[in-house]
Design a protein around this motif. Structure first.
Motif, PDB file in Angstrom:
ATOM      1  N   ARG A  39       0.769  -1.144  -0.106  1.00  9.85           N
ATOM      2  CA  ARG A  39      -0.056   0.291   0.142  1.00  9.85           C
ATOM      3  C   ARG A  39       0.996   1.107   0.041  1.00  9.85           C
ATOM      4  NH1 ARG A  39      -4.222  -0.816   4.743  1.00  9.85           N
ATOM      5  NH2 ARG A  39      -5.402   0.748   3.966  1.00  9.85           N
ATOM      6  N   ASN A  40       0.573   2.510  -0.392  1.00 10.84           N
ATOM      7  CA  ASN A  40       0.919   3.560  -0.616  1.00 10.84           C
ATOM      8  C   ASN A  40       0.943   4.553   0.632  1.00 10.84           C
ATOM      9  OD1 ASN A  40       2.094   3.182  -3.157  1.00 10.84           O
ATOM     10  ND2 ASN A  40       0.181   3.695  -4.040  1.00 10.84           N
ATOM     11  N   LEU A  41       1.643   5.541   0.921  1.00 13.90           N
ATOM     12  CA  LEU A  41       1.644   6.165   2.039  1.00 13.90           C
ATOM     13  C   LEU A  41       0.185   6.996   2.428  1.00 13.90           C
ATOM     14  CD1 LEU A  41       4.832   8.093   1.578  1.00 13.90           C
ATOM     15  CD2 LEU A  41       4.544   6.284   3.131  1.00 13.90           C
ATOM     16  N   SER A  42      -0.267   7.390   1.117  1.00 15.89           N
ATOM     17  CA  SER A  42      -1.509   8.127   1.194  1.00 15.89           C
ATOM     18  C   SER A  42      -2.755   7.077   1.979  1.00 15.89           C
ATOM     19  CB  SER A  42      -2.051   8.629  -0.055  1.00 15.89           C
ATOM     20  OG  SER A  42      -2.270   7.536  -1.156  1.00 15.89           O
ATOM     21  N   ALA A  43      -2.453   5.712   1.739  1.00 14.98           N
ATOM     22  CA  ALA A  43      -3.352   4.955   2.371  1.00 14.98           C
ATOM     23  C   ALA A  43      -3.442   5.045   4.069  1.00 14.98           C
ATOM     24  CB  ALA A  43      -3.287   3.448   2.100  1.00 14.98           C
ATOM     25  N   PHE A  44      -2.328   5.679   4.473  1.00 13.64           N
ATOM     26  CA  PHE A  44      -2.274   5.757   5.945  1.00 13.64           C
ATOM     27  C   PHE A  44      -2.396   7.175   6.426  1.00 13.64           C
ATOM     28  CE2 PHE A  44       0.220   2.170   4.322  1.00 13.64           C
ATOM     29  CZ  PHE A  44      -0.278   1.182   4.906  1.00 13.64           C
TER      30      PHE A  44
END
Lengths: 460, 460
Positions: B288-293
């Motif tokens: 998953r990418n940073l923007s998911a967190f």
């Protein structure tokens, strides 16, 4: 007066006065010979001179036709004063108009020929035959085989050209931005033509460059004024379009090209020739490039296949025997390499007989379309409008009567879905607020003629 | 000890000691259950844990196989000290090695999977079916339909994604250079991972940026050290590869990703995630990418289809809900739009079931190739070498014994036509002079194994 001069003069006046209307057929050579009791050769001489000067046009197998030019071409567009400005401020000022231009796809504002003129079938066949050659990474400067094809295509106008001197780019836009980043440092002064292609102002803005505008006259950039400018300040680079200038449509004479190159060389100024419309110059021989007149190592050519083969390929190039290596390094940082699939598809087409035939046919058809648009606009534009017939390409640079607010015309016609480019964006200065640039590269069908007639209301 | 733990421990030791060699088949679940007098479930639990930890690998319909990892993976690569340097000087220092890397097409040095893994036939068919849609100019941000496909493909890992937030670029290289030009000003400090992708140093050089290197450990960038750095100076931007970092192959845990985003947000630092290898992370679920967190608006994603669909397409993108408009303006100045022909060919493929199947098959095959290369290298590399098995992609980051001059190895093997990337170019500092990066993305045929065995001589 010699007989052929008498006949030349008679028809010239008939056309200039409007007694022979634009588009009207002249008597055949045989008919005219019989009528004036002269030889066929005498008539042919007179007709050829009229054609050379742009009064009439020969259509293959159908005879000679008067060109619609009388009313619009009797006044030449004004030449602006020279002016120095900040690229950053200009870039910001133009943003609003610019955004609306690029967010619509109006055929009147786009600076490319009608899409029916591109060799689509041939390229799509080539795309279907790529045979995996597009998968691997290549050199940032571009595929060597494709660079060789570009070099071959350049030799007609530029003499022997080395594939090693060419860097393939993502269209001429990237070619210019890579060249600017290679040569221009913050605060440097850069000469642009006035008027000139509006995107230059945006591209120069990040450099905080000082822009020196030099007016374009009937023979291109005013070289006396250029000489005074380079005598009075340190100029880093000149960006010029000596062939089919956008928006004016002017092509410099060979003498002016030689002098421009010599002036740049005398002060060691980088001379960037943008030649995106060079392949579309009207006439039997392609217009020649600056490097054909000078061995100056500071001449850097940027060009593109976007205007002659297809905008959506995004394939352009830079040519510089002196700086190719530095330019390739800058291209590597900017975007690595350009689309290899497009390079391979183009490799099978560029510099072939089919390519030369395509360009010849495209130039002939564009010339007809441009003339047809001029004829139509003669009826549409308000009294006092003027333009110079372009030397090639597809753009008409129209001076509306002095005092007309072309941006207001742009706003009004935009509301009808008709987007022409307003003159204000072609300069850092308010020299061209009464100008419009119109794309005349589409077939003037009944539908298009009807759409264009909306322009008339926009002048109300 | 529970029964499944006993069984787990027994096999782990057999593999670690080399008693079960890399590539060797383990007893089937039924056989092992019978042999150890336990249930099938107990064996399955033990095997799954061994697989999770990378000791063994399940091959569909053929059972479980030991992974070749024992000798090379028992030592983790060293973690460098942090260091601050000038991007300009580093860019110049790396030029010589860099030029040789990019002027050859050695499959060992290139950072992309073997070209047999790309969906070439499908894309070439698509190119042959363009139907003229590639001819007209579009928006600088890219074709709206294609941006929608990118957004759809992103939703699996990033949640709802808006096509309006995406700017299509000429590969990830242009994506990053456009982002840097949008956000970084001369003299700004930029954090890079250490080691990191060498082209970043070249791309940052023109900004005269200050580079702050933060080491990459087993869970990615050392976030304690990052926190100390952002406490002690003004940082403008962080460029990180949280998924399958190049060259280390490390993927950050979800917790580390969340903390990285929070740290950037706390100081209002632009956080550029380079995700070019994200689609190639091994395992059933994509990383998953940073923007998911984090909902932090300063997260800017750059990515590309060059590693997963085909390098020669040169199609990448930037995603930023906050800055898409500014980034599109910068892209307009840099190169107008990206190759539309490639965008249209990709539109028919990206975010389809065929695309998902392709990525799944590519990941599975890459995992096998990576393991095969590790097994071979275990025999080739000198005693004291080490590596961490990468979490995806195709790159092996190999620490040669401390004191080994990897650049000399590079020079010697280059003479045999075998070009691996020497460690020195992955940092501004001499932290990795004993490292080599090797492309393991090709099928380990007998020919390739033989070619690789030349490496052994290069250590002599």
């Amino acid at each position: 007066m010699k007989k052929n001069e008498t006949i030349y003069e008679r028809y010239r006046q008939l056309i200039a006065s409007g007694a022979i209307a634009g588009g009207e057929r002249l008597p055949s050579v045989r008919e005219a010979a019989a009528e004036t009791a002269t030889s066929v050769n005498t008539i042919l001489n007179a007709y050829e001179r009229l054609a050379d000067e742009g009064w009439i046009r020969a259509k293959e197998r159908s005879g000679y036709f008067a060109r619609a030019r009388a009313r619009l071409e009797n006044a030449a567009p004004a030449i602006p004063e020279r002016f120095v400005s900040s690229a950053r401020e200009t870039g910001e000022r133009l943003d609003m108009v610019f955004e609306r231009l690029t967010r619509t796809d109006s055929s009147l504002a786009v600076a490319a020929p009608g899409t029916d003129l591109f060799p689509a079938d041939r390229l799509e066949q080539a795309f279907g035959r790529l045979r995996r050659s597009w998968i691997e990474y290549a050199q940032a400067a571009g595929d060597p085989g494709f660079r060789k094809r570009i070099a071959l295509a350049s030799e007609e106008t530029d003499g022997p050209t080395d594939a090693e001197d060419i860097v393939v780019t993502n269209g001429a836009t990237e070619a210019l931005s890579v060249a600017l980043r290679t040569f221009v440092r913050p605060g440097d002064a850069v000469v642009l033509e006035s008027p000139t292609y509006f995107n230059y102002f945006r591209q120069l803005a990040p450099f905080g460059a000082e822009i020196v505008e030099v007016p374009v006259g009937p023979d291109g950039m005013d070289l006396d004024m250029l000489e005074r400018e380079i005598d009075s300040r340190k100029i880093r680079a000149i960006v010029a379009q000596p062939n089919v200038q956008n928006p004016s449509g002017v092509t410099m004479s060979d003498g002016a090209k030689a002098r421009l190159a010599a002036l740049a060389e005398s002060r060691n100024i980088i001379l960037i020739q943008d030649d995106v419309y060079g392949d579309l110059a009207f006439g039997p021989r392609r217009a020649r490039n600056l490097s054909a007149f000078s061995g100056y190592s500071g001449i850097v050519l940027v060009s593109s296949y976007s205007k002659s083969i297809g905008p959506g390929l995004r394939i352009g190039w830079i040519r510089s025997p002196e700086y190719a290596e530095r330019l390739a390094e800058e291209k590597l940082s900017a975007s690595f390499e350009s689309c290899r699939a497009a390079q391979f598809a183009l490799s099978g087409f560029v510099a072939t007989a089919a390519h030369r035939r395509h360009l010849g046919a495209m130039r002939r058809e564009l010339e007809i379309r441009v003339d047809d648009h001029i004829a139509l606009l003669s009826d549409l534009l308000p009294e006092g409008s003027s333009l110079r017939r372009p030397s090639g390409g597809c753009l008409l640079w129209i001076a509306l009567p002095v005092g007309t607010d072309a941006t207001a015309v742009f706003e009004r016609s935009a509301r009808k879905g008709l987007i022409a480019a307003p003159g204000e964006i072609f300069s850092s200065n308010p020299f061209f607020t009464n100008y419009l640039r119109i794309n005349a590269g589409w077939k003037l069908s009944a539908d298009r003629a009807k759409a264009l007639s909306c322009l008339k209301e926009a002048f109300a």
